[in-house]
Design a protein around this motif. Structure first.
Motif, PDB file in Angstrom:
ATOM      1  N   GLU A 164       2.299  10.607 -19.036  1.00 39.55           N
ATOM      2  CA  GLU A 164       1.024   9.901 -19.134  1.00 39.55           C
ATOM      3  C   GLU A 164       0.650   9.184 -17.842  1.00 39.55           C
ATOM      4  OE1 GLU A 164       3.346   9.852 -21.406  1.00 39.55           O
ATOM      5  OE2 GLU A 164       2.408  10.651 -23.231  1.00 39.55           O
ATOM      6  N   ALA A 165       1.624   8.523 -17.207  1.00 40.03           N
ATOM      7  CA  ALA A 165       1.304   7.783 -15.963  1.00 40.03           C
ATOM      8  C   ALA A 165       0.836   8.750 -14.882  1.00 40.03           C
ATOM      9  CB  ALA A 165       2.532   7.007 -15.498  1.00 40.03           C
ATOM     10  N   GLY A 166       1.539   9.859 -14.722  1.00 39.15           N
ATOM     11  CA  GLY A 166       1.133  10.834 -13.724  1.00 39.15           C
ATOM     12  C   GLY A 166      -0.235  11.422 -13.991  1.00 39.15           C
ATOM     13  N   GLU A 167      -0.539  11.626 -15.278  1.00 38.70           N
ATOM     14  CA  GLU A 167      -1.851  12.173 -15.625  1.00 38.70           C
ATOM     15  C   GLU A 167      -2.967  11.184 -15.310  1.00 38.70           C
ATOM     16  OE1 GLU A 167      -1.253  13.059 -19.725  1.00 38.70           O
ATOM     17  OE2 GLU A 167      -0.231  14.975 -19.353  1.00 38.70           O
ATOM     18  N   LEU A 168      -2.686   9.889 -15.499  1.00 35.46           N
ATOM     19  CA  LEU A 168      -3.677   8.874 -15.157  1.00 35.46           C
ATOM     20  C   LEU A 168      -3.983   8.901 -13.666  1.00 35.46           C
ATOM     21  CD1 LEU A 168      -5.402   6.342 -15.659  1.00 35.46           C
ATOM     22  CD2 LEU A 168      -3.305   4.980 -15.431  1.00 35.46           C
ATOM     23  N   TRP A 169      -2.956   8.885 -12.832  1.00 36.35           N
ATOM     24  CA  TRP A 169      -3.187   8.898 -11.389  1.00 36.35           C
ATOM     25  C   TRP A 169      -3.863  10.200 -10.954  1.00 36.35           C
ATOM     26  CZ3 TRP A 169      -3.192   4.232 -10.402  1.00 36.35           C
ATOM     27  CH2 TRP A 169      -2.196   3.340 -10.796  1.00 36.35           C
ATOM     28  N   GLU A 170      -3.486  11.308 -11.566  1.00 37.87           N
ATOM     29  CA  GLU A 170      -4.117  12.582 -11.212  1.00 37.87           C
ATOM     30  C   GLU A 170      -5.612  12.555 -11.544  1.00 37.87           C
ATOM     31  OE1 GLU A 170      -4.247  16.276  -9.516  1.00 37.87           O
ATOM     32  OE2 GLU A 170      -2.530  14.906  -9.600  1.00 37.87           O
ATOM     33  N   VAL A 201       0.834  -1.202   0.000  1.00 40.85           N
ATOM     34  CA  VAL A 201       0.000   0.000   0.000  1.00 40.85           C
ATOM     35  C   VAL A 201       0.869   1.253   0.000  1.00 40.85           C
ATOM     36  CG1 VAL A 201      -1.627   1.373   1.360  1.00 40.85           C
ATOM     37  CG2 VAL A 201      -2.013  -1.079   1.065  1.00 40.85           C
ATOM     38  N   LYS A 202       1.896   1.272   0.844  1.00 44.73           N
ATOM     39  CA  LYS A 202       2.741   2.466   0.936  1.00 44.73           C
ATOM     40  C   LYS A 202       3.458   2.722  -0.391  1.00 44.73           C
ATOM     41  CE  LYS A 202       5.961   4.976   3.837  1.00 44.73           C
ATOM     42  NZ  LYS A 202       6.700   5.032   5.114  1.00 44.73           N
ATOM     43  N   THR A 203       3.903   1.657  -1.061  1.00 45.53           N
ATOM     44  CA  THR A 203       4.593   1.826  -2.339  1.00 45.53           C
ATOM     45  C   THR A 203       3.645   2.368  -3.405  1.00 45.53           C
ATOM     46  OG1 THR A 203       6.146   0.044  -1.801  1.00 45.53           O
ATOM     47  CG2 THR A 203       5.907   0.628  -4.125  1.00 45.53           C
ATOM     48  N   VAL A 204       2.428   1.851  -3.451  1.00 42.12           N
ATOM     49  CA  VAL A 204       1.440   2.349  -4.422  1.00 42.12           C
ATOM     50  C   VAL A 204       1.127   3.812  -4.144  1.00 42.12           C
ATOM     51  CG1 VAL A 204      -0.955   2.160  -5.188  1.00 42.12           C
ATOM     52  CG2 VAL A 204       0.439   0.108  -4.952  1.00 42.12           C
ATOM     53  N   GLU A 205       0.938   4.168  -2.889  1.00 38.91           N
ATOM     54  CA  GLU A 205       0.623   5.560  -2.558  1.00 38.91           C
ATOM     55  C   GLU A 205       1.797   6.482  -2.877  1.00 38.91           C
ATOM     56  OE1 GLU A 205      -2.755   5.020   0.934  1.00 38.91           O
ATOM     57  OE2 GLU A 205      -0.706   5.542   1.521  1.00 38.91           O
ATOM     58  N   ALA A 206       3.023   5.988  -2.684  1.00 40.35           N
ATOM     59  CA  ALA A 206       4.199   6.812  -2.972  1.00 40.35           C
ATOM     60  C   ALA A 206       4.335   7.063  -4.469  1.00 40.35           C
ATOM     61  CB  ALA A 206       5.459   6.142  -2.436  1.00 40.35           C
ATOM     62  N   MET A 207       4.029   6.071  -5.298  1.00 40.90           N
ATOM     63  CA  MET A 207       4.215   6.221  -6.740  1.00 40.90           C
ATOM     64  C   MET A 207       3.039   6.916  -7.419  1.00 40.90           C
ATOM     65  SD  MET A 207       3.702   2.260  -8.063  1.00 40.90           S
ATOM     66  CE  MET A 207       3.827   2.640  -9.800  1.00 40.90           C
ATOM     67  N   THR A 208       1.856   6.918  -6.760  1.00 38.99           N
ATOM     68  CA  THR A 208       0.670   7.503  -7.390  1.00 38.99           C
ATOM     69  C   THR A 208       0.211   8.795  -6.742  1.00 38.99           C
ATOM     70  OG1 THR A 208      -0.886   6.311  -5.948  1.00 38.99           O
ATOM     71  CG2 THR A 208      -0.133   5.168  -7.952  1.00 38.99           C
ATOM     72  N   ASP A 209       0.572   9.018  -5.494  1.00 33.82           N
ATOM     73  CA  ASP A 209       0.050  10.118  -4.673  1.00 33.82           C
ATOM     74  C   ASP A 209      -1.467  10.034  -4.558  1.00 33.82           C
ATOM     75  OD1 ASP A 209       0.422  12.323  -2.992  1.00 33.82           O
ATOM     76  OD2 ASP A 209      -0.060  13.732  -4.604  1.00 33.82           O
ATOM     77  N   VAL A 251      -7.585  -0.514 -17.659  1.00 29.79           N
ATOM     78  CA  VAL A 251      -6.437   0.107 -18.317  1.00 29.79           C
ATOM     79  C   VAL A 251      -5.171  -0.385 -17.621  1.00 29.79           C
ATOM     80  CG1 VAL A 251      -7.709   2.186 -18.995  1.00 29.79           C
ATOM     81  CG2 VAL A 251      -6.486   2.141 -16.819  1.00 29.79           C
ATOM     82  N   THR A 252      -4.035  -0.166 -18.258  1.00 31.26           N
ATOM     83  CA  THR A 252      -2.746  -0.489 -17.669  1.00 31.26           C
ATOM     84  C   THR A 252      -1.969   0.803 -17.472  1.00 31.26           C
ATOM     85  OG1 THR A 252      -2.702  -2.634 -18.782  1.00 31.26           O
ATOM     86  CG2 THR A 252      -0.597  -1.796 -17.960  1.00 31.26           C
ATOM     87  N   MET A 253      -1.312   0.935 -16.329  1.00 34.66           N
ATOM     88  CA  MET A 253      -0.489   2.110 -16.117  1.00 34.66           C
ATOM     89  C   MET A 253       0.488   2.266 -17.275  1.00 34.66           C
ATOM     90  SD  MET A 253       2.175   2.950 -12.995  1.00 34.66           S
ATOM     91  CE  MET A 253       3.432   1.803 -13.599  1.00 34.66           C
ATOM     92  N   PRO A 254       0.556   3.439 -17.920  1.00 38.36           N
ATOM     93  CA  PRO A 254       1.491   3.630 -19.038  1.00 38.36           C
ATOM     94  C   PRO A 254       2.931   3.384 -18.595  1.00 38.36           C
ATOM     95  CG  PRO A 254      -0.120   5.413 -18.961  1.00 38.36           C
ATOM     96  CD  PRO A 254      -0.278   4.639 -17.681  1.00 38.36           C
ATOM     97  N   VAL A 255       3.618   2.521 -19.317  1.00 40.42           N
ATOM     98  CA  VAL A 255       5.010   2.203 -18.995  1.00 40.42           C
ATOM     99  C   VAL A 255       5.840   2.211 -20.275  1.00 40.42           C
ATOM    100  CG1 VAL A 255       4.496   0.840 -16.939  1.00 40.42           C
ATOM    101  CG2 VAL A 255       4.551  -0.280 -19.173  1.00 40.42           C
ATOM    102  N   THR A 256       7.143   2.287 -20.100  1.00 39.06           N
ATOM    103  CA  THR A 256       8.082   2.189 -21.210  1.00 39.06           C
ATOM    104  C   THR A 256       9.270   1.359 -20.746  1.00 39.06           C
ATOM    105  OG1 THR A 256       9.330   3.465 -22.834  1.00 39.06           O
ATOM    106  CG2 THR A 256       9.337   4.302 -20.582  1.00 39.06           C
TER     107      THR A 256
END
Length: 355
Positions: free
Chosen positions: A346-352, A179-187, A326-331
């Motif tokens: 793109e990933a940040g915009e998805l979480w926002e 949970v903490k890792t997901v919250e840290a990467m997505t806010d 959807v899948t989190m945009p990755v490269t």
């Protein structure tokens, strides 16, 4: 998922008793969401059955472990707070894992006993305010992230790790670190946590009578032991689990191909739940409820049958057609072609957008 309006006759005709039975049945026919595959069922019957199902659930006090060092909770609108059932937006981290030890999980995991716990499936389920639409965001397990320092059950904390695989968070710190890792990467704050293990997922699919899926290409994966021709198939629990774990027998063999299969399976499960009238078969209802509660680990906000039923009732208007996957945009990571990193912006915009 709602009961069909005409299932109990036209609402303008029939006796008051018919209408009450119709409303009661729709309330009990609580909606669930999956996967990994998550089902919330209203379980009727004797008190001992309720106690047994309630006692099945394992919980982790994530809120106490993480304290206030988390993204802020969104404000609940007055309209959402004024209704009997909760209707505000909700974010739930759903993991599929082999964390519960035992022979069944070891066999379904495709190998011998393994002392390490793994989470190969991770989805952030965002439910919109009003709870009639949902977005399921899959996070590839091979994503390289900055894993934050996480509290240990034995005391102390883990060290910050850079360029760590996403699923290592669960391996080193269990649900709290996941949970903490997901919250840290997505806010984005996770309101709840739900984890389902291998054997429970397979039993749930069997309790529902299997699940029908359509694959666009043939699958032949030695690791998951699944062989399927392209087309439509009705799978039992073990086959459905193998489909959720398949990666080498489809596409380029990466985790992204497996995620596509998992998303197909999520929607198929929702459709199967909607089409299965468990209320007419108490034994089947109990079997399904026992399978899911016996395989669940949740946060303390969902660790009772009544809390799960309340969540299910609040989602009764949600269907597979209202669920976007959807899948989190990755490269591909520049320094490791076998790993991926979030594709920004793109990933940040998805979480926002989920906030």
């Amino acid at each position: 998922m709602t009961g069909e309006e005409n299932e109990y006759g036209d609402d303008n005709e029939g006796s008051d008793l018919d209408r009450r039975l119709g409303r009661r049945s729709r309330r009990l026919k609580a909606a669930g969401f999956a996967l990994a595959g998550v089902l919330v069922l209203g379980a009727g019957g004797a008190g001992w059955a309720f106690w047994q199902l309630n006692d099945n659930i394992t919980s982790v006090d994530i809120n106490s472990a993480l304290g206030d060092d988390r993204p802020a909770k969104p404000q609940v609108s007055p309209s959402a707070a004024a209704v009997p059932l909760p209707s505000g937006a909700l974010n739930v981290l759903v993991l599929g894992s082999d964390s519960r030890s035992g022979e069944e999980n070891a066999e379904l995991g495709g190998g011998g006993q393994d002392s390490g716990a793994r989470s190969d499936t991770a989805m952030v389920v965002h439910i919109d305010e009003g709870r009639t639409e949902a977005t399921v965001v899959s996070i590839p397990r091979d994503t390289l992230v900055t894993r934050p320092s996480c509290p240990k059950e034995s005391g102390g904390s883990t060290s910050v790790a850079y360029n760590a695989m996403f699923n290592s968070a669960y391996a080193v710190g269990g649900p709290v670190c996941a949970v903490k890792t997901v919250e840290a990467m997505t806010d984005v704050r996770m309101d709840h946590y739900i984890e389902i293990d291998f054997s429970g997922f397979a039993k749930l699919v069997d309790a529902l009578g299997g699940v029908t899926v359509t694959t666009d290409e043939a699958i032949d994966d030695e690791d998951s032991h699944l062989t399927l021709a392209a087309g439509t198939h009705h799978l039992d629990g073990e086959q459905a689990l193998a489909l959720a774990r398949t990666r080498h027998g489809i596409g380029d063999g990466s985790d992204l191909g497996r995620i596509g299969l998992q998303q197909t399976l999520v929607k198929s499960l929702l459709e199967q739940i909607a089409s299965t009238n468990l209320l007419t078969d108490p034994a089947k209802l109990y079997k399904a409820a026992d399978a899911i509660t016996g395989s669940l680990t949740t946060d303390t906000g969902l660790d009772s049958l009544s809390e799960l039923m309340s969540l299910g009732e609040s989602l009764r208007g949600l269907s597979a057609d209202d669920t976007t996957t959807v899948t989190m945009p990755v490269t591909t990571a520049l320094w490791d072609r076998n790993r991926v990193v979030p594709d920004e912006p793109e990933a940040g915009e998805l979480w926002e957008s989920l906030k």
